[in-house]
Design an enzyme around this catalytic site. Sequence first.
Site, mmCIF file in Angstrom:
data_model
loop_
_atom_site.group_PDB
_atom_site.id
_atom_site.type_symbol
_atom_site.label_atom_id
_atom_site.label_comp_id
_atom_site.label_asym_id
_atom_site.label_seq_id
_atom_site.Cartn_x
_atom_site.Cartn_y
_atom_site.Cartn_z
ATOM 1 N N GLU A 1 41.619 47.138 39.671
ATOM 2 C CA GLU A 1 41.814 47.372 41.107
ATOM 3 C C GLU A 1 42.078 46.065 41.846
ATOM 4 O O GLU A 1 41.217 45.186 41.874
ATOM 5 C CB GLU A 1 40.587 48.044 41.724
ATOM 6 C CG GLU A 1 40.752 48.267 43.231
ATOM 7 C CD GLU A 1 39.487 48.711 43.921
ATOM 8 O OE1 GLU A 1 39.557 49.050 45.120
ATOM 9 O OE2 GLU A 1 38.408 48.711 43.287
ATOM 10 N N GLU B 1 36.482 56.105 49.530
ATOM 11 C CA GLU B 1 35.683 54.884 49.527
ATOM 12 C C GLU B 1 35.781 54.254 50.906
ATOM 13 O O GLU B 1 36.545 53.318 51.133
ATOM 14 C CB GLU B 1 36.164 53.917 48.446
ATOM 15 C CG GLU B 1 35.260 52.687 48.331
ATOM 16 C CD GLU B 1 35.705 51.706 47.259
ATOM 17 O OE1 GLU B 1 35.462 51.983 46.073
ATOM 18 O OE2 GLU B 1 36.316 50.682 47.613
#
Length: 281
Positions: free
Chosen positions: A149, A248
């Site tokens: 990520e 998130e």
Amino acid sequence: MALRFSANLSWLFPQLPALPPRLEAAAAAGFGAVEAAWPAGCPAQDLRAAAERAGVRIVLLNTPPGDQEAGEMGLAAVPGRQAAFRQGLAAAVQYAKAVGCPRIHLMAGRVPQGADRAAMAGEMETTFVENLRYAADVLAQEDMIGLVEPINNRITDPCYYLNTPHQAAAILEKVGRHNLKLQLDLFHCQIMDGNLTRNLETFFPLIGHIQIAQVPGQHEPDSPGELNFPYIFQLLESLGYTGYVGCEYAPKGDTLEGLGWLRSYWESRGLQRGGTSKATE
């Protein structure tokens, strides 16, 4: 095909003290899947039991961050920490197996304190590539997917090594393993590059997981900000995205009250709460 959303238990329902009750709250809100950072302090059997009771899938976990008191936030690209990375990977695989989770985010980590990013770039890339190849082989034995990520270094983490999808794609190409994918958090991507339509189209074959939050506040998708999430959701559908979209973000208030955007999405697609088709209810 309608999108599938995952509640990030490290961010949502913060008033609840532990992951199992947060999972249960996510299920009650209609989520069919959850994800979390490294679940420190939560025994795997407790989380698995909560997931089984609620009928919820655990779809993503992180590798351990390393020594957070020393400023570490992942180890995969940190020179000299290869042994600790492998130890953390083994722990993450064991935990993921125990809870039935098929994806692990292999956290790259930060440029070491006091070091120059440009001077460290080559060594960190070499370390990252070697560790990712090792991880891919370990994960393949368990039929798991590894994810990398990019995290923005403009606002969130100035020292984080992996910052853009372009950098991640180049590293994944060097690694050359089919069970490693891109975890694209649109919050970070917007801050670093914008151009989300083209970036999603370009990197779509590499994407194994998506995460969302509004920019710049990192709150709910329908909070004031730069991103047009109804358009983005339509784009992902048109691209044929079948993975999960991880929520998130930091709720501005009560998590449940802030899920109006998700209830509106389900309703606009003719779905019941939880994303199931009304025709099958």
